[in-house]
Design an enzyme around this catalytic site. Structure first.
Site, PDB file in Angstrom:
ATOM      1  N   CYS A  86       0.846  -1.190   0.000  1.00 41.52           N
ATOM      2  CA  CYS A  86       0.000   0.000   0.000  1.00 41.52           C
ATOM      3  C   CYS A  86       0.888   1.250   0.000  1.00 41.52           C
ATOM      4  O   CYS A  86       1.662   1.440  -0.918  1.00 41.52           O
ATOM      5  CB  CYS A  86      -0.993  -0.043   1.156  1.00 41.52           C
ATOM      6  SG  CYS A  86      -2.365   1.137   0.954  1.00 41.52           S
ATOM      7  N   HIS A 189      -3.716  -4.773  -0.630  1.00 44.80           N
ATOM      8  CA  HIS A 189      -3.342  -5.419   0.626  1.00 44.80           C
ATOM      9  C   HIS A 189      -3.357  -6.936   0.430  1.00 44.80           C
ATOM     10  O   HIS A 189      -4.433  -7.545   0.429  1.00 44.80           O
ATOM     11  CB  HIS A 189      -4.317  -5.032   1.738  1.00 44.80           C
ATOM     12  CG  HIS A 189      -4.155  -3.632   2.214  1.00 44.80           C
ATOM     13  ND1 HIS A 189      -3.318  -3.294   3.248  1.00 44.80           N
ATOM     14  CD2 HIS A 189      -4.716  -2.477   1.791  1.00 44.80           C
ATOM     15  CE1 HIS A 189      -3.368  -1.995   3.458  1.00 44.80           C
ATOM     16  NE2 HIS A 189      -4.203  -1.474   2.581  1.00 44.80           N
ATOM     17  N   GLU A 191      -2.602  -9.229   2.461  1.00 45.66           N
ATOM     18  CA  GLU A 191      -3.104  -9.904   3.663  1.00 45.66           C
ATOM     19  C   GLU A 191      -4.626  -9.896   3.742  1.00 45.66           C
ATOM     20  O   GLU A 191      -5.219 -10.655   4.521  1.00 45.66           O
ATOM     21  CB  GLU A 191      -2.500  -9.254   4.913  1.00 45.66           C
ATOM     22  CG  GLU A 191      -3.068  -7.908   5.310  1.00 45.66           C
ATOM     23  CD  GLU A 191      -2.495  -6.733   4.544  1.00 45.66           C
ATOM     24  OE1 GLU A 191      -2.797  -5.573   4.931  1.00 45.66           O
ATOM     25  OE2 GLU A 191      -1.736  -6.948   3.565  1.00 45.66           O
TER      26      GLU A 191
END
Length: 209
Positions: A86, A189, A191
């Site tokens: 990011c 992102h 994750e």
């Protein structure tokens, strides 16, 4: 083998830590630690720089943390594999234009500019389909059309087209992944990107540039 997630007080690292720990265990990539200790960064085998918020604030936080010199020594001088996430990816650029012109790390030549999405709302928020522009090892098991999760209003315009490894369509083209040498940056992102993101984390943890 140790992977460090740099904690410079720029966002909640809990979900990223859990995702990296899970994939490190699955692929046998050693331990994952969250740290702001320059010595731990220098000792790491892999370095991850997350980031949420505005570009100038993240640059200031990185400088205030005392981690910048260790980060540059580890990645640029020692060639440790690096992943920016990011705003952590955006900081790789030469210059950020959010609020005011702010120099970045200068690792990828280019500028971070506001998204020109036409009639689409900004920030660009939610799932979008990747378009792969390279066959980089971080994309093993990932194909054009696989989707990842974005939350951002700015993106990187690279000076060298070869540094843009993937993009998405949102009004116009938006840079999704950049890279060169031992460095990778992801605007989304990983994750939070379910199986596609976890696959890319695993690929990074096993990547030998």
């Amino acid at each position: 083998m140790t992977t460090v997630l740099i904690d410079y007080e720029s966002g909640n690292l809990h979900s990223a830590q859990k995702a990296f720990e899970r994939m490190a265990a699955e692929v046998g990539a050693g331990e994952v630690i969250v740290t702001s200790d320059p010595d731990a960064i220098l000792a790491a085998d892999r370095v991850v720089l997350p980031g949420d918020g505005a570009f100038p604030a993240c640059v200031a936080a990185l400088d205030a943390s005392g981690c910048r010199a260790a980060l540059e020594e580890a990645v640029i001088t020692r060639g440790r594999p690096f992943l920016g996430i990011c705003v952590g990816m955006q900081l790789m650029a030469s210059l950020g234009r959010e609020y005011r012109d702010t120099p970045g790390l200068g690792w990828i030549e280019g500028e971070v500019v506001r998204i020109d999405a036409g009639d689409q709302p900004v920030p660009h928020m939610g799932w979008n389909d990747l378009v792969l522009n390279s066959n980089h090892p971080v994309f093993a098991g990932v194909e054009t059309g696989h989707h990842t999760y974005f939350v951002h209003s700015y993106h990187m315009q690279v000076a060298q087209p070869d540094n843009r490894l993937a993009h998405v369509r949102y009004g116009g083209d938006i840079t999704a992944v950049v890279g060169r040498d031992t460095m990778i940056g992801m605007q989304f992102h990983p994750e939070k990107s379910q199986s596609t993101g976890l696959q890319m984390i695993a690929n990074f943890l096993t990547w030998t540039p």
